[in-house]
Design a protein around this motif. Structure first.
Motif, PDB file in Angstrom:
ATOM      1  N   LYS A  41       0.841  -1.215   0.000  1.00 35.79           N
ATOM      2  CA  LYS A  41       0.000   0.000   0.000  1.00 35.79           C
ATOM      3  C   LYS A  41       0.873   1.261   0.000  1.00 35.79           C
ATOM      4  N   THR A  42       2.052   1.137   0.573  1.00 39.50           N
ATOM      5  CA  THR A  42       2.962   2.293   0.621  1.00 39.50           C
ATOM      6  C   THR A  42       4.279   1.933  -0.069  1.00 39.50           C
TER       7      THR A  42
ATOM      8  N   ASP B  75       6.255  -0.434   1.896  1.00 40.62           N
ATOM      9  CA  ASP B  75       5.749  -1.810   1.723  1.00 40.62           C
ATOM     10  C   ASP B  75       6.347  -2.438   0.462  1.00 40.62           C
TER      11      ASP B  75
ATOM     12  N   ARG C 206       4.344  11.574  -6.582  1.00 40.72           N
ATOM     13  CA  ARG C 206       4.063  11.147  -5.205  1.00 40.72           C
ATOM     14  C   ARG C 206       4.868  11.964  -4.182  1.00 40.72           C
TER      15      ARG C 206
ATOM     16  N   PRO D 116       2.257   2.648  -5.367  1.00 38.10           N
ATOM     17  CA  PRO D 116       1.896   2.887  -3.965  1.00 38.10           C
ATOM     18  C   PRO D 116       2.106   4.332  -3.515  1.00 38.10           C
ATOM     19  N   GLU D 117       1.461   4.636  -2.415  1.00 39.16           N
ATOM     20  CA  GLU D 117       1.575   5.968  -1.821  1.00 39.16           C
ATOM     21  C   GLU D 117       2.962   6.140  -1.189  1.00 39.16           C
ATOM     22  N   VAL D 118       3.504   7.354  -1.278  1.00 36.29           N
ATOM     23  CA  VAL D 118       4.727   7.656  -0.536  1.00 36.29           C
ATOM     24  C   VAL D 118       4.309   8.432   0.706  1.00 36.29           C
ATOM     25  N   VAL D 119       4.434   7.804   1.853  1.00 36.90           N
ATOM     26  CA  VAL D 119       3.995   8.447   3.097  1.00 36.90           C
ATOM     27  C   VAL D 119       4.852   9.698   3.338  1.00 36.90           C
TER      28      VAL D 119
ATOM     29  N   ALA E 109      -2.125   9.672  -3.612  1.00 37.74           N
ATOM     30  CA  ALA E 109      -2.013   8.325  -4.190  1.00 37.74           C
ATOM     31  C   ALA E 109      -3.150   8.018  -5.149  1.00 37.74           C
TER      32      ALA E 109
END
Lengths: 301, 431
Positions: free
Chosen positions: B167-168, B171, B209, B299-302, B308
């Motif tokens: 998800k990230t 990950d 992102r 995936p999202e980059v926190v 995202a």
């Protein structure tokens, strides 16, 4: 009688001149359309800044494009690579070609035609096709070269044969040599076969056989053929394009860039048509100089 | 004199036969419309055969002739051809800086007047979509599809090894490490960057992102001030993420020496369990015998500035040459390609995400990947165009080169951005 003869001669001379001129016209027309006009256009264009998509918007820059070339890091990389290719091609193609020609001429008794045909065969394949085949051979994932190296316990370059900027140009050279050595061999073989057997017989009496005869008899006798072979190779090395374009397109990181591919990059990818013209003029001058050398040595030969 | 007579006779005969053949050709009423398109699309020949047949029903005197070109070669050849006098009437292009440049140079035809005529493209596609081809308020192209990119993965492998879809970005790094831990010889994500554009697509998404599309806009179109142009430290961070991916063992050893086709085959033959590949890839995997794949978004980059829910999208379609002797017919043919029935055929035969979705519900047995792509593109909150289409040519080339340098570790992320900034400053000064 004399007067009549003179008149006839003058008439036939002028008739010959007319015929010669007429026969030359088609060649002159084609040369003008396909060589002279593009060459003049290139020289004129090298003093302007414009792109392929702005053909109606030419901006005069004088010698600006040439000055830019002297300050362009990648132009010097490309020129250096051209010289590396010249050196490597002479060693690999003319050097190996001479050895193979000598072996075929005097070293083996049977199967000369078969060996000569096998060695010459790559020459008749298109350079693009050769590059595509070797691209598979060099592939770091499925290529046979990696498999051979690994099977005998040797390590392979972690960036790939064509992905490592330190070795990629040499890998391309090997392929070029594989294709062109056969041609050099045939050229030099023709020269070798022109050397009279009597010279070798006389040398044998004086005690010169084998390598000694090759060094003191064969090489001097085919000197002019070798000069022509070296010049053909040198000019070819400056014109090289297909191998580089298919293998690496000048990469990785411009490590295999040569003048041909760099001109293409500037003209069609970066849209600096004027600058590409200036680079083409520089390449043209180098080619003209080499051509002049070739003509000079051919006349001597 | 005999030679002279002979030559004169020959010239006369050749001239006569030339004019006779010209007269014969011009006495025919047939009009040839030549279309240039990329090669290698599944179902392409059948689509164009049908296009020719269907178009003849409404205009029997028009022959549609297709000429196809390999992807990389096409980018150059189309520019050369449009400058000459033997170019296509209608031609494929990606809509972005590439198409805008042709429009600004007067090589592409302004087709705004043909939008709302009978059979014009305005009857089939939305104004918003047409506007992706606009330059100074004029329309220069007919989008017939869009391409996006997704991670495609092998669900059987994931399930067998208890792996989860990331998800990230972290990950994703851990996923690569986990796959290597299962078997170090497995390449988790094969990357074929020999043509340089593969990593360019990855950095396109990482920039979005990490830097965020609002922060990149002024840099991408070179409107940022000289002091600010490409100075955002997040660009360096985005490149660092590529290094992180490499350090996590995601890619194979020599990505710069690996052809993209090979990496697709590595996934299709289930040697590798995932790949970041375009919406054109589903059909290729299926053609190579693997259709049980699934997908996930980049995936999202926190902590990154970009959402995202924004995706990669490159609209593409047909433009009309400004030099075509038949502008009206050429524009009509380009429009006809996105008519309801032809758009349906493009989706069915070539797997296009059609710009005209009117009959998309009538598709017979759409593939699972087609359904996913269409629905996911519709779900996204925004889109980013790919850098090698979007950026000015020199800046684009600098980004492509730096991708190679980063993968080879011959430049650090900071050095790569310093180089790109320098090229961008020069490009801005030349504008």
């Amino acid at each position: 009688m004399n007067k009549n003869n003179t008149q006839t001669n003058i008439f036939s001379l002028s008739n010959d001149k007319v015929s010669a001129t007429i026969l030359l016209v088609p060649a002159l027309i084609f040369c003008t359309i396909f060589i002279f006009i593009p060459a003049i256009g290139t020289i004129v264009g090298s003093f302007y800044s414009y792109s392929l998509t702005s053909m109606n918007n030419w901006k005069w820059v004088g010698f600006g494009n040439y000055v830019q070339a002297t300050q362009d890091e990648y132009f010097w990389v490309a020129l250096k690579n051209n010289f590396i290719i010249v050196f490597a091609s002479i060693v690999l193609q003319v050097g190996v070609g001479t050895i193979l020609a000598a072996i075929l001429d005097r070293g083996i008794k049977y199967g000369r035609v078969i060996f000569r045909t096998i060695i010459f065969t790559p020459m008749v394949i298109s350079s693009v096709a050769v590059s595509l085949i070797w691209l598979i051979i060099y592939d770091p994932n499925v290529g046979i070269l990696n498999a051979i190296f690994k099977s005998i316990g040797l390590s392979t370059p972690s960036k790939g044969w064509l992905g490592d900027p330190n070795i990629s140009i040499w890998m391309i050279m090997i392929t070029a040599a594989w294709q062109n050595t056969g041609f050099m061999m045939v050229l030099i073989l023709a020269g070798l076969q022109g050397v009279s057997k009597e010279v070798y017989d006389a040398a044998e009496i004086d005690g010169a056989t084998g390598v000694k005869a090759f060094w003191y008899i064969t090489l001097p006798m085919i000197r002019n053929v070798l000069i022509v072979a070296i010049l053909i190779t040198t000019i070819g090395a400056f014109k090289v394009f297909e191998f580089i374009f298919v293998f690496t397109q000048g990469g990785p990181s411009n490590a295999t860039q040569v003048l041909g591919t760099y001109i293409y990059l500037q003209a069609f990818n970066l849209l600096h048509m004027g600058y590409a013209n200036a680079l083409s003029v520089i390449l043209l001058l180098i080619a003209l100089f080499l051509g002049w050398l070739q003509l000079k040595s051919s006349r001597k030969a | 004199m005999n030679i002279l007579n002979f030559v004169i006779k020959k010239i006369y005969l050749i001239t006569l036969s030339f004019f006779l053949s010209f007269g014969f050709i011009s006495s025919s009423y047939a009009i040839d419309i030549t279309i240039w398109d990329l090669s290698g699309r599944n179902g392409q020949d059948e689509f164009y055969d049908n296009l020719n047949k269907e178009y003849k029903k409404i205009n029997p005197d028009v022959n549609i002739i297709l000429q196809t070109f390999e992807n990389e070669a096409y980018k150059t050849q189309i520019q050369v051809a449009l400058n000459g006098n033997d170019g296509p009437d209608v031609f494929f292009n990606w809509f972005g800086e590439d198409s805008a440049r042709l429009a600004r140079a007067g090589l592409a035809l302004d087709i705004t007047p043909y939008a709302n005529v009978e059979g014009g493209y305005g009857n089939y596609i939305s104004e918003g979509l047409s506007n992706t081809t606009a330059v100074n308020g004029k329309i220069y192209g007919v989008p017939n599809t869009s391409v996006s990119k997704y991670f495609h993965y092998d669900p059987a492998f994931f399930e067998a090894n208890s792996l989860e879809v990331p998800k990230t970005f972290d990950d994703l790094l851990n996923l690569c490490k986990d796959i290597r831990a299962i078997d170090s010889s497995i390449v988790p994500w094969p990357l074929g960057n020999s043509e340089r554009w593969k990593l360019n697509h990855v950095i396109t998404m990482l920039n979005q992102r990490v830097v965020g599309e609002e922060n990149t806009a002024a840099d991408y179109n070179l409107s940022a001030s000289e002091d600010e142009l490409f100075t955002n430290p997040a660009y360096v961070e985005a490149w660092q993420k590529v290094v992180d991916l490499q350090d996590a063992g995601c890619f194979q050893d020599a990505p710069n020496a690996t052809h993209p086709d090979l990496t697709r085959s590595m996934f299709a033959s289930q040697i590798s369990p995932m790949i970041y590949c375009g919406t054109w890839c589903g059909g290729i995997f299926n053609g190579e015998g693997f259709s049980d794949f699934s997908y996930f978004r980049f995936p999202e980059v926190v902590g990154g500035a970009g959402a995202a829910t924004v995706g990669f999208l490159v609209p593409s379609g047909m433009m009309v040459s400004a030099k075509t002797p038949h502008p009206e017919i050429a524009a009509h043919v380009a429009s006809f390609m996105v008519s309801d029935d032809m758009a349906l055929q493009a989706a069915e035969l070539m797997g296009f995400m059609p710009s005209n979705p009117t009959k998309i519900g009538e598709m017979s047995n759409p593939t699972h990947w087609f359904n996913f792509y269409v629905n996911d593109i519709a779900d996204k909150t925004g889109h980013v165009n790919v850098l090698d289409v979007l950026l000015e040519a020199n800046v684009s080339n600098a980004y492509l080169d730096m991708g190679t340098e980063i993968l080879n570790r011959t430049k650090t992320p900071q050095e790569a951005m310093d180089f790109i900034r320098q090229v961008a400053l020069e490009a801005k000064a030349a504008m």
